[in-house]
Write a protein that holds these residues in place. Structure first.
Motif, PDB file in Angstrom:
ATOM      1  N   GLN A 644       0.860  -1.182   0.000  1.00 25.22           N
ATOM      2  CA  GLN A 644       0.000   0.000   0.000  1.00 25.22           C
ATOM      3  C   GLN A 644       0.895   1.229   0.000  1.00 25.22           C
ATOM      4  OE1 GLN A 644      -3.130  -0.547   2.825  1.00 25.22           O
ATOM      5  NE2 GLN A 644      -4.003   1.493   2.510  1.00 25.22           N
ATOM      6  N   ARG A 645       0.514   2.221  -0.735  1.00 28.86           N
ATOM      7  CA  ARG A 645       1.360   3.402  -0.900  1.00 28.86           C
ATOM      8  C   ARG A 645       1.364   4.287   0.349  1.00 28.86           C
ATOM      9  NH1 ARG A 645       2.553   5.312  -5.980  1.00 28.86           N
ATOM     10  NH2 ARG A 645       2.264   7.411  -5.165  1.00 28.86           N
ATOM     11  N   PRO A 646       2.510   4.859   0.696  1.00 33.96           N
ATOM     12  CA  PRO A 646       2.548   5.791   1.826  1.00 33.96           C
ATOM     13  C   PRO A 646       1.798   7.076   1.499  1.00 33.96           C
ATOM     14  CG  PRO A 646       4.760   5.099   1.149  1.00 33.96           C
ATOM     15  CD  PRO A 646       3.820   4.690   0.065  1.00 33.96           C
ATOM     16  N   GLN A 647       1.243   7.686   2.537  1.00 34.10           N
ATOM     17  CA  GLN A 647       0.571   8.981   2.389  1.00 34.10           C
ATOM     18  C   GLN A 647       1.179   9.916   3.420  1.00 34.10           C
ATOM     19  OE1 GLN A 647      -3.641   9.398   3.611  1.00 34.10           O
ATOM     20  NE2 GLN A 647      -4.028  10.158   1.552  1.00 34.10           N
ATOM     21  N   LEU A 648       1.897  10.914   2.953  1.00 33.59           N
ATOM     22  CA  LEU A 648       2.609  11.848   3.824  1.00 33.59           C
ATOM     23  C   LEU A 648       2.091  13.261   3.560  1.00 33.59           C
ATOM     24  CD1 LEU A 648       6.209  10.441   3.244  1.00 33.59           C
ATOM     25  CD2 LEU A 648       4.646   9.863   5.099  1.00 33.59           C
ATOM     26  N   MET A 649       1.584  13.888   4.613  1.00 37.03           N
ATOM     27  CA  MET A 649       1.014  15.228   4.473  1.00 37.03           C
ATOM     28  C   MET A 649       1.716  16.184   5.429  1.00 37.03           C
ATOM     29  SD  MET A 649      -1.424  14.837   2.189  1.00 37.03           S
ATOM     30  CE  MET A 649      -2.471  16.284   2.371  1.00 37.03           C
ATOM     31  N   ALA A 650       2.358  17.191   4.872  1.00 42.33           N
ATOM     32  CA  ALA A 650       2.930  18.258   5.691  1.00 42.33           C
ATOM     33  C   ALA A 650       1.812  19.233   6.017  1.00 42.33           C
ATOM     34  CB  ALA A 650       4.055  18.967   4.945  1.00 42.33           C
ATOM     35  N   THR A 651       1.578  19.460   7.300  1.00 44.31           N
ATOM     36  CA  THR A 651       0.511  20.382   7.699  1.00 44.31           C
ATOM     37  C   THR A 651       1.021  21.336   8.762  1.00 44.31           C
ATOM     38  OG1 THR A 651      -0.406  19.147   9.572  1.00 44.31           O
ATOM     39  CG2 THR A 651      -1.112  18.470   7.379  1.00 44.31           C
TER      40      THR A 651
END
Length: 686
Positions: A644-651
């Motif tokens: 499963q693909r990583p999901q990285l969110m800079a917030t």
């Protein structure tokens, strides 16, 4: 999201029917029993906070890949930014929860259920009385009817990208009043919850001109917590403002601005405070996280950034082109699959990010979804001995004689639109160990039409969402530590690896990979796969091609043996996944109609199981039929799910109810900035 994911609902469905071996009945029987529901491998990470802790006001600046070419989600060139706008400003009858399961949207629906199955399926929607369009008109049966007529496929004047489900509707009628909508199906349709989400007003759907052109650059009438204020193509921004007619919980934010920021500019945009939330690559995420840590205590929360991480509802797969060469033999495809250690590959990508390195066990669902079951046993796990046995069964001889091509003093011709190919297995006697790994186009007019459409939603690393590779990159460019042994390392014990050969030809596969900087992780995974195949005696030639031609010119056209790209998960696999695995149909001109089946591997049994799953109205039966179809897809070995693909969110650190959403449909009205001193609930990466 990145362009190595192909959008599931982006292409018009057409009828399509290759051959692969049948699956033993005993394997299928193991899929039929109900078991405990699975859970998502990684929880979402969105800094959850109650609305009372979130300030009223503020504008959220959200990085997107580009300003959408259209605001009509049912057109071929719609993309992720189109979906983002539609989710904030238009009705959806159902949305996905944190486990990827559809749930009734209480802001629009009082109820929605099947009220009759005989003689025909009838679904009745009861709309919320307060639900109105921004012009004050109530949302009602006439909007449902207009959308059905536009998407039914009966009027070619509507330039639709898909009509799945709408083509099974016989009629849409007003019930007791305009808030009661009665939908009668000509054929039973299990995935009816996928329909009317989003719902456009009859002003858009009522005429071909309104559909084709009226909603491309503006939405004059909306119905969501936000309304479209303006699109500034020159500045690359879409501005949404709080909808004064919204009847649900009022939006905490006064507005949102979707800002087009190229992938390679995201980290700088975050550092400069130009955006408040951005989907970023692992290397950029590391820089942002390090900067955030150094700023602890020295900067206010509203100036710091954090990286929120989860797993994206999409998986990366190894695709095997079954329409040509050695891979047209199912035994060779199965050998390739058995030579690959999927657990190692998942760890290569996910472990450095601190995410669970769990291989994906299904083509049709991800862990957490109702249809998920690990059916990889239908093919078998990593086993190099079995891989070699399958090659021998297919007539390939380990160390067999090879008639080498005459070099004639010249290099082999480079593939068009490609960088120079590199051999992963240049000879039968490699001089360098490879690290820690365990020992003619067939596209016809119909296919090219679909290839053109998917090119708008498929991009550089094969993903199908335009613009970027969000999370499969390793932290360092050029490969992960341990991917290659140092120069001069001794060859593995047991001597030279013998290449398989047949009829004087070595077993050699062409592995096509994207060459751009944003696709480094796919190349790292590809290199490791090539190493694994080399160890069982399969030569691999890696060909790197430009990102912008990777999908359209190679995957969709069938110009590859091996490739890596991703599919997003769907809550409605019986409908959405069928075109991906449907058996290709030979056309009169000798081409193949493949829909979205880019591996060109399909079986009659899989088609039949999808057809049965699509018409059953028993959710348990549908789930079991989808699982049986998945087991047969595994056995055919046209594609091998990896991770499963990583999901990285800079917030921004004080941004609540936003981040790495995982499966869940974002709830835009709850997003906002925390009040001074308020803290979000605990989340995985906080």
């Amino acid at each position: 999201m990145s362009h190595d994911v192909v959008g599931l609902r982006a292409v018009l469905r057409s009828a399509a029917f290759l051959t692969a071996g049948a699956l033993a009945v005993s394997v299928l029987a193991g899929c039929s029993s109900d078991e405990e529901k699975s859970k998502p491998v990684a929880a979402q990470d969105i800094a959850p906070a109650s609305r009372s802790l979130v300030s009223d006001g503020g504008v959220l600046r959200w990085a997107v890949d580009s300003v959408p070419a259209t605001l009509n989600a049912f057109q071929a060139d719609a993309g992720p930014a189109t979906a983002r706008v539609a989710g904030a400003v238009l009705p959806s009858m159902f949305r996905l929860d944190a486990s990827g399961r559809p749930e009734r949207n209480p802001d629009f629906l009082e109820s929605a259920k099947v009220v009759s199955t005989e003689p025909k399926q009838v679904v009745v929607y009861r709309l919320k009385q307060q639900a109105v369009w921004s012009d004050g008109r109530e949302i009602g049966a006439d909007d449902f009817a207009a959308q059905w007529r536009a998407l039914s496929g009966k009027d070619s004047a509507y330039w639709t990208a898909r009509n799945a489900g709408y083509d099974r509707i016989e009629k849409v009628e007003r019930g007791a009043n305009n808030l009661e909508v009665k939908v009668t199906f000509s054929k039973a349709y299990a995935d009816w919850k996928s329909l009317f989400s989003p719902l456009y007003p009859k002003d858009v759907m009522g005429t071909p001109s309104g559909f084709n052109d009226g909603a491309r650059r503006t939405l004059k009438v909306t119905a969501g917590p936000f309304a479209l204020q303006k699109i500034d193509q020159k500045a690359g921004e879409i501005t949404l403002s709080r909808n004064p007619r919204w009847w649900g919980n009022p939006a905490k934010l006064s507005g949102m601005v979707l800002v087009a920021v190229p992938r390679d500019k995201r980290a700088d945009a975050v550092a400069a405070g130009k955006v408040d939330i951005a989907d970023v690559d692992p290397e950029e995420a590391g820089r942002i996280k390090a900067a955030g840590s150094s700023a602890q205590g020295s900067a206010a929360d509203d100036q710091r950034y954090v990286v929120r991480k989860s797993l994206e509802p999409a998986y990366t797969q190894l695709a095997l082109n079954g329409s040509r060469g050695p891979l047209s033999d199912e035994r060779v495809r199965r050998a390739v699959a058995r030579a690959i250690d999927r657990t190692e590959l998942a760890g290569l990508v996910l472990k450095p990010l601190g995410l669970p390195a769990v291989p994906v066990g299904s083509h049709l669902a991800l862990s957490g979804q109702d249809a998920y079951a690990d059916n990889s046993g239908a093919l078998g796990g990593h086993d190099t001995k079995q891989a070699k046995a399958l090659l021998s069964e297919a007539g390939w001889v380990s160390g067999g004689p090879v008639k080498e091509k005459k070099a004639a003093g010249t290099e082999a011709k480079k593939p068009q639109n490609s960088a120079e190919p590199t051999k992963a297995a240049p000879s039968a006697e490699p001089t360098k160990a490879t690290g820690s790994a365990e020992p003619g186009k067939t596209a016809g007019a119909s296919q090219n039409k679909n290839a053109d459409r998917s090119a708008g939603t498929a991009a550089d690393d094969g993903k199908g969402y335009p613009g970027k590779d969000p999370g499969d990159h390793p932290k360092k460019q050029g490969g992960m530590p341990g991917a290659y042994a140092p120069e001069g390392t001794a060859a593995p014990a047991g001597g030279a690896i013998k290449t398989f050969a047949k009829d004087g030809k070595a077993l050699e596969l062409r592995f096509v990979l994207p060459s751009g900087a944003g696709s480094q992780s796919l190349r790292t995974v590809g290199d490791r796969i090539a190493s694994m195949l080399e160890k069982v005696g399969i030569r691999v030639t890696i060909t790197k091609v430009p990102d912008d031609s990777y999908f359209k010119d190679h995957i969709a056209s069938g110009d590859y043996d091996l490739a890596l790209y991703s599919w997003p998960a769907s809550a409605f696999p019986a409908t959405d996944a069928r075109p991906i695995y449907a058996k290709p149909v030979p056309a009169a001109d000798g081409s193949l109609t493949i829909e979205q089946n880019y591996t060109r591997v399909g079986t009659d049994q899989v088609d039949q199981l999808f057809d049965e799953a699509m018409v059953t109205l028993d959710e348990s039966d549908e789930r079991n039929l989808v699982r049986k179809a998945d087991a047969r897809i595994w056995a055919a070995a046209g594609s091998i799910p990896l991770y499963q693909r990583p999901q990285l969110m800079a917030t921004r650190a004080n941004l609540a109810n936003a981040g790495a959403f995982g499966f869940q449909t974002p709830i835009y009205e709850d997003m906002g900035f925390l009040k001074k001193g308020a803290k979000p609930s605990a989340s995985p990466s906080s």
